[in-house]
Design an enzyme around this catalytic site. Structure first.
Site, mmCIF file in Angstrom:
data_model
loop_
_atom_site.group_PDB
_atom_site.id
_atom_site.type_symbol
_atom_site.label_atom_id
_atom_site.label_comp_id
_atom_site.label_asym_id
_atom_site.label_seq_id
_atom_site.Cartn_x
_atom_site.Cartn_y
_atom_site.Cartn_z
ATOM 1 N N LYS A 8 -107.553 37.844 47.039
ATOM 2 C CA LYS A 8 -107.088 39.146 46.581
ATOM 3 C C LYS A 8 -107.316 39.199 45.078
ATOM 4 O O LYS A 8 -107.293 38.194 44.372
ATOM 5 C CB LYS A 8 -105.625 39.394 46.916
ATOM 6 C CG LYS A 8 -104.592 38.533 46.211
ATOM 7 C CD LYS A 8 -104.236 38.891 44.802
ATOM 8 C CE LYS A 8 -103.919 40.362 44.657
ATOM 9 N NZ LYS A 8 -103.724 40.712 43.184
ATOM 10 N N THR A 14 -102.830 43.810 46.694
ATOM 11 C CA THR A 14 -101.978 44.628 45.829
ATOM 12 C C THR A 14 -102.719 45.935 45.551
ATOM 13 O O THR A 14 -102.648 46.866 46.325
ATOM 14 C CB THR A 14 -101.621 43.889 44.530
ATOM 15 O OG1 THR A 14 -102.814 43.368 43.928
ATOM 16 C CG2 THR A 14 -100.662 42.750 44.809
ATOM 17 N N GLU A 61 -110.617 47.421 39.836
ATOM 18 C CA GLU A 61 -109.896 48.688 39.702
ATOM 19 C C GLU A 61 -110.727 49.740 38.968
ATOM 20 O O GLU A 61 -111.087 49.566 37.802
ATOM 21 C CB GLU A 61 -108.586 48.451 38.954
ATOM 22 C CG GLU A 61 -107.578 47.645 39.752
ATOM 23 C CD GLU A 61 -106.381 47.204 38.951
ATOM 24 O OE1 GLU A 61 -105.377 46.838 39.571
ATOM 25 O OE2 GLU A 61 -106.453 47.216 37.707
ATOM 26 N N THR A 91 -108.415 32.951 38.373
ATOM 27 C CA THR A 91 -108.590 34.399 38.260
ATOM 28 C C THR A 91 -108.013 35.257 39.370
ATOM 29 O O THR A 91 -108.162 36.468 39.300
ATOM 30 C CB THR A 91 -110.072 34.798 38.068
ATOM 31 O OG1 THR A 91 -110.768 34.650 39.300
ATOM 32 C CG2 THR A 91 -110.742 33.978 37.001
ATOM 33 N N ASN A 142 -103.910 51.590 35.804
ATOM 34 C CA ASN A 142 -103.098 50.597 35.116
ATOM 35 C C ASN A 142 -102.045 51.218 34.212
ATOM 36 O O ASN A 142 -101.068 50.550 33.869
ATOM 37 C CB ASN A 142 -104.018 49.658 34.321
ATOM 38 C CG ASN A 142 -104.704 48.662 35.235
ATOM 39 O OD1 ASN A 142 -104.120 47.694 35.664
ATOM 40 N ND2 ASN A 142 -105.953 48.938 35.575
#
Length: 387
Positions: free
Chosen positions: A172, A146, A263, A183, A382
């Protein structure tokens, strides 16, 4: 170095149009046997996604022949219709593979609260089944990404009298990485002969030592799934200890790859709490640091702000005396006895790797939590994830 490294497995990843980017988004992993033992751990989020509810039923029998995974949509919080979509996914895959629907686990990842376009998904499954190959592991790993910037794969080989056996895997996850228990989406495979009563505790220990201790942002997903399947194609039955060691090594490798790709991260942070009264105390104290946004932003700014370490640990119920705690950051003991230690100017935080060692002086146990910093890029990514 992926799920098809062990004998007896094939995989594929295709683009079905679930992602607006046109990138691969549907993967299938098939166990050709002769064995079909399987085990799994799932999220403990109280809003489990439809694929989690379905796959719990599948893995209750400790057997599975295939896993269907999709990115581009989590199928979470989609009501009874979402569960029907997951059931239909398993049924369609089973029909294409010539097996029963109860033999097919399903895992999804993506935006919560949106139903999947089933026409595209089923067409993608059909295409993926046709593309199944012993070399298809890398394609499958790409199809489950993703916000990941790179696919995550691993392999652990072990010797034996007949040429050895192997554990492979793919994962992933780049956000919503927090424990309890899985997780992220992970598929592990092995060609060792591992019965369910060995597979289940081995996976529990492996996740406890790896994925359970990665705490990137304190956010627990609705879709977290880790599945391990055994084909038995090597014909070799390892000891429980040897298999658990290999599975843990593979899981740890994947966990570290997930952390490195978190991220927006610029730091990989290992927080080790030593001389705790219990392992639970060590992990509790370490996790408090890993979830402390003030500490994480300080490290993003290359600031060895050890006061934020103490403040975080001070919120826990771990056993310690405040005037006994030492904190060492990248080799410099900046805090001694809960007070000023060596000059913080001696701490070099310009690299990516950061180690924080906390000595509680309250016992003999220890534990490590892995996390990352909180960066401007994390906030940006985000804030715009669904738009």
């Amino acid at each position: 170095m992926t799920v098809t490294a062990p004998k007896g497995f094939s995989a594929a990843g295709v683009a079905a149009g679930l992602k607006s980017s046109g990138d691969p988004d549907v993967a299938v992993v098939l166990n050709h046997g002769p064995d079909d033992a399987a085990a799994a751990v799932f999220t403990t989020n109280r809003f489990p996604a439809a694929p989690v509810l379905w796959s719990r039923q599948v893995l209750a029998g400790e057997r599975a022949r295939a896993v269907v995974l999709n990115s581009g949509g989590a199928n979470a919080c989609t009501g009874p219709e979402g569960f029907q979509d997951t059931h239909a996914t398993a049924e369609h895959a089973a029909k294409e593979l010539g097996i029963g629907a109860i033999d097919v686990a399903v895992a999804s990842t993506g935006l919560i609260g949106v139903r999947l376009p089933m026409d595209k998904l089923t067409a993608g499954i059909t295409a993926a089944v046709k593309a199944l190959s012993e070399d298809g592991g890398p394609d499958a790993a790409r199809a489950i990404m993703t916000t990941d910037s790179v696919p995550k794969t691993t392999v652990q080989a072990r010797g034996g009298p007949e040429g050895g056996w192997t554990v492979g895997g793919m994962a992933k996850g780049a956000g919503m990485l927090a424990p309890s228990l899985a997780t992220m989406l992970v598929v592990l495979t092995t060609d060792a002969v591992v019965p369910p009563d060995m597979l289940r505790p081995a996976l529990k220990q492996a996740t406890n030592q790896s994925f359970e201790r990665v705490d990137s942002d304190g956010c627990l997903s609705t879709n977290d799934t880790v599945i391990v399947m055994s084909s038995g194609a090597s014909g070799i039955t390892p000891s429980a200890e040897e298999f658990t060691e290999a599975l843990t090594a593979a899981a740890t490798d994947l966990a570290m790859q997930l952390l490195a790709d978190a991220e927006g991260s610029t730091k990989d942070i290992a927080i080790t709490v030593r001389n705790a009264a219990s392992v639970e105390d060590a992990l509790t104290a370490g996790r408090a640091c890993a979830r402390n946004n003030l500490l994480k932003t300080a490290l993003f700014g290359n600031d060895p702000n050890w006061g934020r370490v103490l403040a975080a640990i001070g919120t826990t119920d771990a056993a310690f005396e405040a005037d006994q705690v030492d904190v060492t950051i990248n080799g410099v003991t900046v805090c001694r006895g809960g007070a000023i230690g060596d000059p913080r100017e001696g701490v070099d935080l310009t690299g990516r790797a950061v180690t924080i060692d906390v000595d509680l002086r309250a016992g003999t146990e220890q534990g490590t939590i892995w996390t990352n910093d909180l960066s401007i890029a994390y906030v940006h990514e985000n804030s715009a994830y669904s738009t």
